[in-house]
Design a protein around this motif. Structure first.
Motif, mmCIF file in Angstrom:
data_model
loop_
_atom_site.group_PDB
_atom_site.id
_atom_site.type_symbol
_atom_site.label_atom_id
_atom_site.label_comp_id
_atom_site.label_asym_id
_atom_site.label_seq_id
_atom_site.Cartn_x
_atom_site.Cartn_y
_atom_site.Cartn_z
ATOM 1 N N GLY A 3 -12.427 0.941 3.337
ATOM 2 C CA GLY A 3 -13.542 0.655 2.444
ATOM 3 C C GLY A 3 -14.904 0.780 3.095
ATOM 4 N N PHE A 4 -15.010 1.573 4.146
ATOM 5 C CA PHE A 4 -16.291 1.733 4.827
ATOM 6 C C PHE A 4 -17.279 2.488 3.954
ATOM 7 C CE2 PHE A 4 -13.250 1.812 8.418
ATOM 8 C CZ PHE A 4 -13.650 0.634 9.019
ATOM 9 N N ARG A 5 -18.510 2.121 4.082
ATOM 10 C CA ARG A 5 -19.593 2.897 3.503
ATOM 11 C C ARG A 5 -20.086 3.859 4.578
ATOM 12 N NH1 ARG A 5 -18.570 2.600 -1.443
ATOM 13 N NH2 ARG A 5 -18.688 0.553 -2.347
ATOM 14 N N ARG A 6 -21.003 4.719 4.214
ATOM 15 C CA ARG A 6 -21.542 5.655 5.200
ATOM 16 C C ARG A 6 -22.192 4.898 6.349
ATOM 17 N NH1 ARG A 6 -24.556 10.377 2.008
ATOM 18 N NH2 ARG A 6 -25.216 10.716 4.113
ATOM 19 N N GLY A 7 -22.230 5.535 7.476
ATOM 20 C CA GLY A 7 -22.956 4.934 8.578
ATOM 21 C C GLY A 7 -22.102 4.681 9.803
ATOM 22 N N ARG A 8 -22.585 3.769 10.614
ATOM 23 C CA ARG A 8 -21.991 3.526 11.930
ATOM 24 C C ARG A 8 -20.573 2.991 11.868
ATOM 25 N NH1 ARG A 8 -26.506 2.173 16.230
ATOM 26 N NH2 ARG A 8 -28.177 3.397 15.320
#
Length: 74
Positions: free
Chosen positions: A9-14
């Protein structure tokens, strides 16, 4: 061990980048719902277009994990 599919469920980014930099591609199908997910290292990216669920598959990442996707799904 014993896991066949994982929804990340990660969003964009690090967080997404950090996850894929450490992922060793065991035979687990990785599914997400983030723009650029497949290019970042995921296998199946879910999206909604015109009120319908669509998906993008990155075959290179699927094969890297030793998995296969049937032609009917493609």
């Amino acid at each position: 061990s014993g896991c066949h599919l994982a929804f990340t469920g990660f969003r964009r980014g690090r967080a997404l980048e950090a996850f894929f930099s450490q992922w060793s591609y065991p035979p687990v199908l990785l599914v997400g719902q983030t723009e650029g997910y497949a290019e970042a290292g995921g296998m199946v990216n879910l999206a909604i277009h015109d009120r319908k669920v669509t998906f993008e598959i990155h075959l290179g990442n699927v094969q890297r994990a030793g998995l296969e996707i049937r032609s009917q799904l493609l």
